[in-house]
Write an enzyme that holds these catalytic residues in place. Structure first.
Site, PDB file in Angstrom:
ATOM      1  N   LYS A  81       0.834  -1.267   0.005  1.00 19.72           N
ATOM      2  CA  LYS A  81       0.019   0.027   0.057  1.00 19.72           C
ATOM      3  C   LYS A  81       0.658   1.293  -0.100  1.00 19.72           C
ATOM      4  O   LYS A  81       1.890   1.204   0.689  1.00 19.72           O
ATOM      5  CB  LYS A  81      -1.042  -0.012   1.300  1.00 19.72           C
ATOM      6  CG  LYS A  81      -1.974   0.878   0.909  1.00 19.72           C
ATOM      7  CD  LYS A  81      -3.209   0.081   0.348  1.00 19.72           C
ATOM      8  CE  LYS A  81      -4.558   0.933   0.150  1.00 19.72           C
ATOM      9  NZ  LYS A  81      -5.737   0.263  -0.311  1.00 19.72           N
ATOM     10  N   GLY A 183     -21.217   6.311   4.809  1.00 24.81           N
ATOM     11  CA  GLY A 183     -20.261   6.567   3.440  1.00 24.81           C
ATOM     12  C   GLY A 183     -20.694   5.975   2.056  1.00 24.81           C
ATOM     13  O   GLY A 183     -21.261   4.726   1.919  1.00 24.81           O
ATOM     14  N   VAL A 184     -21.242   7.188   1.248  1.00 22.94           N
ATOM     15  CA  VAL A 184     -21.814   6.849   0.075  1.00 22.94           C
ATOM     16  C   VAL A 184     -21.457   7.364  -1.037  1.00 22.94           C
ATOM     17  O   VAL A 184     -21.767   8.036  -1.885  1.00 22.94           O
ATOM     18  CB  VAL A 184     -23.264   7.135   0.148  1.00 22.94           C
ATOM     19  CG1 VAL A 184     -24.230   6.334   0.943  1.00 22.94           C
ATOM     20  CG2 VAL A 184     -23.771   8.664   0.510  1.00 22.94           C
ATOM     21  N   GLY A 185     -19.791   7.352  -1.077  1.00 24.21           N
ATOM     22  CA  GLY A 185     -19.216   7.490  -2.311  1.00 24.21           C
ATOM     23  C   GLY A 185     -18.967   6.491  -3.368  1.00 24.21           C
ATOM     24  O   GLY A 185     -20.222   5.883  -3.732  1.00 24.21           O
ATOM     25  N   VAL A 187     -18.037   3.582  -3.419  1.00 24.33           N
ATOM     26  CA  VAL A 187     -18.311   2.092  -3.198  1.00 24.33           C
ATOM     27  C   VAL A 187     -19.479   2.076  -2.576  1.00 24.33           C
ATOM     28  O   VAL A 187     -20.556   1.371  -2.844  1.00 24.33           O
ATOM     29  CB  VAL A 187     -17.094   1.629  -2.289  1.00 24.33           C
ATOM     30  CG1 VAL A 187     -17.590   0.218  -1.664  1.00 24.33           C
ATOM     31  CG2 VAL A 187     -15.940   1.676  -2.961  1.00 24.33           C
TER      32      VAL A 187
END
Length: 354
Positions: A81, A183-185, A187
Site C-alpha cells: 500500500k 459513506g456513500v461515495g 463504493v
C-alpha cells in the site's frame, strides 16, 4: 515520524519506504508487507493526516490487509500500500506530485503495483502510468476487466451483505431488510443502488451531507447525519468510509446484528472482533468482503502484461466466490468459537506462509 519498526502495526513487513521529493512537495510511504505470492499489489491513498505517525500506521495496516485480501481472493500477488501525505486539509494535488510518486513506484522495479484508493482517481493513475509500468486501474474498453475498481468493490460487498443476511437472519431476500450505510461515495453509493434494486430499506450518511441526501432521493432511502448513523436500529450496519470505526465506543453504539461493509481496517484493534462477537454481532471481515476492486485491477494488470484485455467474466466469477469464503469463515467461527476476523487472519497467514 517514529521508526516504523516501533509501531505496533509493524508485522514483519518486507520493505517500508519513506519517499520525499522536495521539488514536487511529495511525501509518501510505500509499505510492502509480503511478496510471497507475487509482487505486492495495493492502491494509493491521498489524505491529510494531523500527525505523520498516523500515516505510517495507515500504510502498515493497509498493506498487511492487502496481503490478506489478495491471498483470500486467490490472486497471484502479494500485499502493499502507498500513502501520499497531503500537505493541507483541502488535499491539494499537483501534476508534479503525482509524477514524482510514479517515479517512486518505478524505482521499486515491479515489487509494488499501484492503483486507485481514497483521494486518488483514474485520471491520477493515467498520469502515474506515464512514469511507471507498474500501475493498474487504468481506463479500459467496456466489457473488460479493470478501470475504476469502485463498482467491483461495491458488487462484492453487495453479495457479502446478502450472504450475511442469509446466514444470520435466515432471509434469502433483501426485500424490506434495513441497511444503514456509512459513506456513500463510489463504493457505498454503488452498494446502496444494488440493495435498492432488491427492495432493501436504506438509511444513508456521509460526511458530505448533500451527497447522502441526493442519493437518498435517488434510491428512496432516508438520509441522516454522519454522527448518528452508527446508532441507527437496523438489520445491517455497513461501514464504507474510513477505517478504525469499530472501537469500544463505536461497538457500544451499534444496534444491528450484522456489520458488513467495504471500509478497510474497520476494527480499531484486534480485540474489537471479540467485542462484536460478545454482543452477538456477525462480522464480515473487511478484506474478504471488499476484494472486488483488487480482483478487477489485478486481472487487468496481469492481462496487460500478457498483451491482452482482461476477462470481465473471470472478474465476476471471482467476485461470486466472496460469499462462499465468508460462509466458510462464519462456519469455522461457529465451530471453533473463534471470531470471524481471527479465523480469516489464520487462513490468510497460512496462504502467505506466515
Amino acid at each position: 515520524m517514529p521508526a516504523f519498526w516501533t509501531e505496533q502495526d509493524f508485522d514483519d513487513h518486507e520493505r517500508v519506504e519513506l519517499v520525499r521529493d522536495r521539488a514536487s512537495g511529495l511525501t509518501a510511504i510505500i509499505a510492502i508487507h509480503s511478496t510471497h505470492l507475487g509482487p505486492a499489489a495495493g492502491g494509493t491513498r491521498f489524505w491529510h493526516y494531523e500527525e505523520p505517525a498516523h500515516a505510517m500506521r495507515d500504510a502498515l495496516r493497509l498493506s498487511r490487509g492487502m496481503s490478506y485480501k489478495n491471498a483470500m481472493a486467490g490472486l497471484p500477488v502479494g500485499g502493499g500500500k502507498a500513502v501520499i501525505l497531503a500537505a493541507d486539509r483541502s488535499r491539494t494535488k499537483t501534476p508534479e506530485l503525482i509524477a514524482a510518486f510514479g517515479d517512486a513506484v518505478e524505482a521499486l522495479c515491479g515489487r509494488y503495483i499501484t492503483a486507485e484508493d481514497v483521494g486518488i482517481t483514474e485520471a491520477d493513475m493515467v498520469a502515474v502510468s506515464k512514469r511507471t509500468q507498474y500501475v493498474s486501474g487504468l481506463p479500459v474498453p467496456g466489457g473488460t476487466a479493470g478501470g475504476d475498481p469502485g463498482p467491483f468493490t461495491a458488487m462484492g460487498i453487495y453479495h457479502g451483505i446478502k450472504a450475511a443476511v442469509a446466514y444470520k437472519l435466515g432471509k434469502e431476500s433483501m426485500e424490506g431488510v434495513h441497511v444503514a450505510l456509512q459513506g456513500v461515495g463510489s463504493v457505498g453509493g454503488g452498494v446502496a443502488r444494488l440493495l435498492a434494486r432488491d427492495g432493501a430499506k436504506l438509511t444513508l450518511a456521509d460526511v458530505d451531507a448533500e451527497r447522502a441526501a441526493a442519493l437518498a432521493g435517488e434510491v428512496g432511502g432516508t438520509p441522516v447525519a454522519a454522527d448518528v448513523i452508527m446508532g441507527v436500529p437496523c438489520d445491517v450496519f455497513s461501514p464504507n468510509a474510513l477505517g478504525a470505526i469499530l472501537d469500544d465506543e463505536g461497538i457500544a453504539r451499534l444496534d444491528a446484528p450484522i456489520v458488513a461493509g467495504g471500509a478497510n481496517n474497520q476494527l480499531a484493534r484486534p480485540e474489537h472482533g471479540r467485542a462484536l462477537a460478545e454482543r452477538g454481532i456477525l462480522y464480515a471481515p473487511d478484506y474478504v468482503i471488499n476484494a472486488g476492486g483488487i480482483i478487477s485491477v489485478t486481472l487487468e494488470y496481469l492481462a496487460r502484461r500478457e498483451g491482452r484485455e482482461g476477462d470481465i467474466n473471470e472478474v465476476r466469477e471471482r467476485i461470486a466466490q466472496i460469499p462462499v469464503r465468508l460462509r466458510q469463515i462464519w462456519e469455522e467461527s461457529d465451530k471453533t468459537a473463534s471470531t470471524p476476523d481471527a479465523v480469516a487472519d489464520r487462513m490468510a497467514q497460512h496462504l502467505i506462509g506466515r
